[in-house]
Write a protein that holds these residues in place. Structure first.
Motif, PDB file in Angstrom:
ATOM      1  N   VAL A 182     -31.372 -28.407 -22.247  1.00  0.00           N
ATOM      2  CA  VAL A 182     -30.119 -27.906 -21.674  1.00  0.00           C
ATOM      3  C   VAL A 182     -30.393 -26.799 -20.670  1.00  0.00           C
ATOM      4  N   ARG A 183     -31.319 -25.876 -21.029  1.00  0.00           N
ATOM      5  CA  ARG A 183     -31.643 -24.794 -20.104  1.00  0.00           C
ATOM      6  C   ARG A 183     -32.266 -25.317 -18.821  1.00  0.00           C
ATOM      7  N   ALA A 184     -33.158 -26.325 -18.961  1.00  0.00           N
ATOM      8  CA  ALA A 184     -33.770 -26.909 -17.764  1.00  0.00           C
ATOM      9  C   ALA A 184     -32.721 -27.606 -16.900  1.00  0.00           C
ATOM     10  N   SER A 185     -31.813 -28.342 -17.564  1.00  0.00           N
ATOM     11  CA  SER A 185     -30.757 -29.028 -16.819  1.00  0.00           C
ATOM     12  C   SER A 185     -29.837 -28.030 -16.135  1.00  0.00           C
ATOM     13  N   ARG A 187     -30.609 -24.945 -15.241  1.00  0.00           N
ATOM     14  CA  ARG A 187     -31.334 -24.325 -14.132  1.00  0.00           C
ATOM     15  C   ARG A 187     -31.321 -25.235 -12.911  1.00  0.00           C
ATOM     16  N   GLU A 188     -31.546 -26.527 -13.155  1.00  0.00           N
ATOM     17  CA  GLU A 188     -31.512 -27.483 -12.044  1.00  0.00           C
ATOM     18  C   GLU A 188     -30.119 -27.539 -11.424  1.00  0.00           C
ATOM     19  N   ARG A 189     -29.080 -27.483 -12.267  1.00  0.00           N
ATOM     20  CA  ARG A 189     -27.729 -27.525 -11.738  1.00  0.00           C
ATOM     21  C   ARG A 189     -27.425 -26.294 -10.887  1.00  0.00           C
ATOM     22  N   HIS A 190     -27.880 -25.119 -11.356  1.00  0.00           N
ATOM     23  CA  HIS A 190     -27.652 -23.892 -10.595  1.00  0.00           C
ATOM     24  C   HIS A 190     -28.380 -23.929  -9.254  1.00  0.00           C
ATOM     25  N   ILE A 191     -29.624 -24.407  -9.301  1.00  0.00           N
ATOM     26  CA  ILE A 191     -30.387 -24.496  -8.041  1.00  0.00           C
ATOM     27  C   ILE A 191     -29.703 -25.439  -7.066  1.00  0.00           C
ATOM     28  N   ARG A 192     -29.258 -26.585  -7.572  1.00  0.00           N
ATOM     29  CA  ARG A 192     -28.572 -27.551  -6.711  1.00  0.00           C
ATOM     30  C   ARG A 192     -27.268 -26.976  -6.159  1.00  0.00           C
ATOM     31  N   HIS A 193     -26.544 -26.259  -7.023  1.00  0.00           N
ATOM     32  CA  HIS A 193     -25.284 -25.665  -6.584  1.00  0.00           C
ATOM     33  C   HIS A 193     -25.521 -24.615  -5.507  1.00  0.00           C
ATOM     34  N   LEU A 194     -26.517 -23.744  -5.715  1.00  0.00           N
ATOM     35  CA  LEU A 194     -26.810 -22.723  -4.708  1.00  0.00           C
ATOM     36  C   LEU A 194     -27.253 -23.352  -3.396  1.00  0.00           C
ATOM     37  N   GLY A 239     -22.825 -23.552 -19.437  1.00  0.00           N
ATOM     38  CA  GLY A 239     -23.008 -23.352 -18.005  1.00  0.00           C
ATOM     39  C   GLY A 239     -22.110 -24.194 -17.132  1.00  0.00           C
ATOM     40  N   ALA A 240     -21.401 -25.157 -17.718  1.00  0.00           N
ATOM     41  CA  ALA A 240     -20.544 -26.038 -16.928  1.00  0.00           C
ATOM     42  C   ALA A 240     -19.179 -25.394 -16.696  1.00  0.00           C
ATOM     43  N   LEU A 241     -18.492 -25.886 -15.670  1.00  0.00           N
ATOM     44  CA  LEU A 241     -17.135 -25.453 -15.382  1.00  0.00           C
ATOM     45  C   LEU A 241     -16.154 -26.528 -15.817  1.00  0.00           C
TER      46      LEU A 241
END
Length: 370
Positions: A182-185, A187-194, A239-241
């Motif tokens: 979940v943390r890896a996913s 982190r990937e989501r945050h990087i993609r979002h940024l 971490g999701a909205l």
């Protein structure tokens, strides 16, 4: 599970003797200590397993008390019977003694062998006079039964405890692995979002593709900062909205009238539920139209959009401006309000209300719940 099973076993073992005093010559044929001992032993067992079930464990102190009490009544009660009855079903101690031996074999730890030997040995000593009667075979068979049941129970308990420990370890490893995934996913989501939002904007500003002048750059930065604030503060524990939050945030960031809105502040509740896709779409489009009306008629470049919990599983979206406002009793709602704000929300079972006062701004409130 084991404690509850032992409690039921002990209860049945005591219940086996209830009928005995009422046959033959009645209760008077037994010495007083026989009935008194039965009541004391039954009450102690009831207290022991009540505490054990509530605590979820059988403490060594209660187990020691159980073994010692069993030793006493194995000797005293068995000697209170006539030798021919001491090893027969008339002696109520036999089934409970088997239950005590089984309990000690499971929960006695390194003392289990000694505890079982003490219980069975006390029984043999107490019922020893039966060897000189026709009940001698029952004395031997009951002793063997206690030892056999205790041995099987001890082995079974060991296997169950070992299996439960392995299951706990496997569960802990699975939870850890899931947490890492979940943390890896995330982190990937945050990087993609940024990458898709603020980094693209900053690169565009640096290359001169975004921002016509300083005022435009400031507006863009405010919009991106508001969007990032929403993402950081309103995210769920994973971490999701919530879909409605993501949809509103994306709409506000990409709203075509952003050049004329100096600031759109947002305030979203992190507890918002997952709404049906058609509800999210309708509320987002209605909010878009409300912002369009701010640009066209409010005479202000500021607005505020909030999304709050409405009931246990509903949502209330509000668009507020402090512009010129209007008299709702004198002005008939236009085509845009009826078709683009009220109709989409009301068609899905929600409500859309417009409240405005000249000189005090306008409030558009849209609610929907299951």
């Amino acid at each position: 599970m084991i404690i509850r099973a032992l409690a039921w076993l002990r209860g049945v073992q005591f219940a086996l003797w209830i009928w005995v005093p009422f046959v033959g010559d009645g209760p008077g044929r037994f010495a007083p200590q026989v009935l008194i001992g039965y009541v004391i032993a039954a009450l102690f067992s009831a207290a022991l397993f009540t505490v054990a079930v509530r605590r979820g464990t059988l403490s060594p102190y209660w187990l020691t008390g159980d073994v010692l009490l069993a030793t006493v009544y194995a000797l005293v009660i068995s000697r209170s019977y006539a030798p021919v009855d001491a090893a027969s079903i008339r002696n109520w101690v036999i089934p409970p003694l088997c239950g005590v031996a089984v309990t000690a074999a499971i929960y006695g730890g390194r003392y289990r062998v000694g505890a079982v030997a003490l219980v069975v040995g006390s029984w043999v000593v107490g019922a020893w006079p039966a060897l000189a009667t026709s009940s001698s075979t029952e004395l031997l068979s009951n002793s063997a039964m206690m030892l056999l049941f205790a041995g099987v129970a001890g082995k079974t308990g060991t296997l169950l405890f070992r299996a439960s420990e392995e299951a706990d370890r496997a569960t802990a490893e699975a939870v850890t692995a899931r947490g890492q995934a979940v943390r890896a996913s995330e982190r990937e989501r945050h990087i993609r979002h940024l990458h898709n939002t603020v980094l693209q904007t900053l690169e565009g500003i640096a290359q001169g593709r975004v921002g016509k002048d300083l005022a435009d750059v400031r507006r863009i930065c405010r919009t991106e900062a508001e969007e990032q604030r929403t993402t950081a503060l309103v995210a769920r524990p994973d971490g999701a909205l919530a879909p409605i939050v993501r949809s509103l945030a994306d709409m506000i960031r990409d709203h075509p009238a952003q050049e004329r809105l100096r600031q759109v502040r947002t305030d979203f509740d992190s507890r918002l539920p997952d709404l049906p896709a058609e509800v999210v779409e309708a509320l987002t489009e209605a909010t878009r139209e409300a912002l369009n009306n701010v640009v066209k008629y409010a005479g202000t470049d500021r607005a505020r959009v909030t999304a709050a919990l409405f009931g246990p599983d509903g949502v209330k979206v509000t668009v507020v401006d402090h512009g010129v406002g209007f008299d709702t009793t004198a002005v008939v709602p236009g085509f845009g309000i009826r078709r683009s704000i009220q109709a989409p929300v009301c068609d899905l079972g929600g409500q859309a209300l417009i409240d405005s006062t000249p000189g005090e701004g306008t409030i558009v409130e849209m609610t929907w719940k299951r």
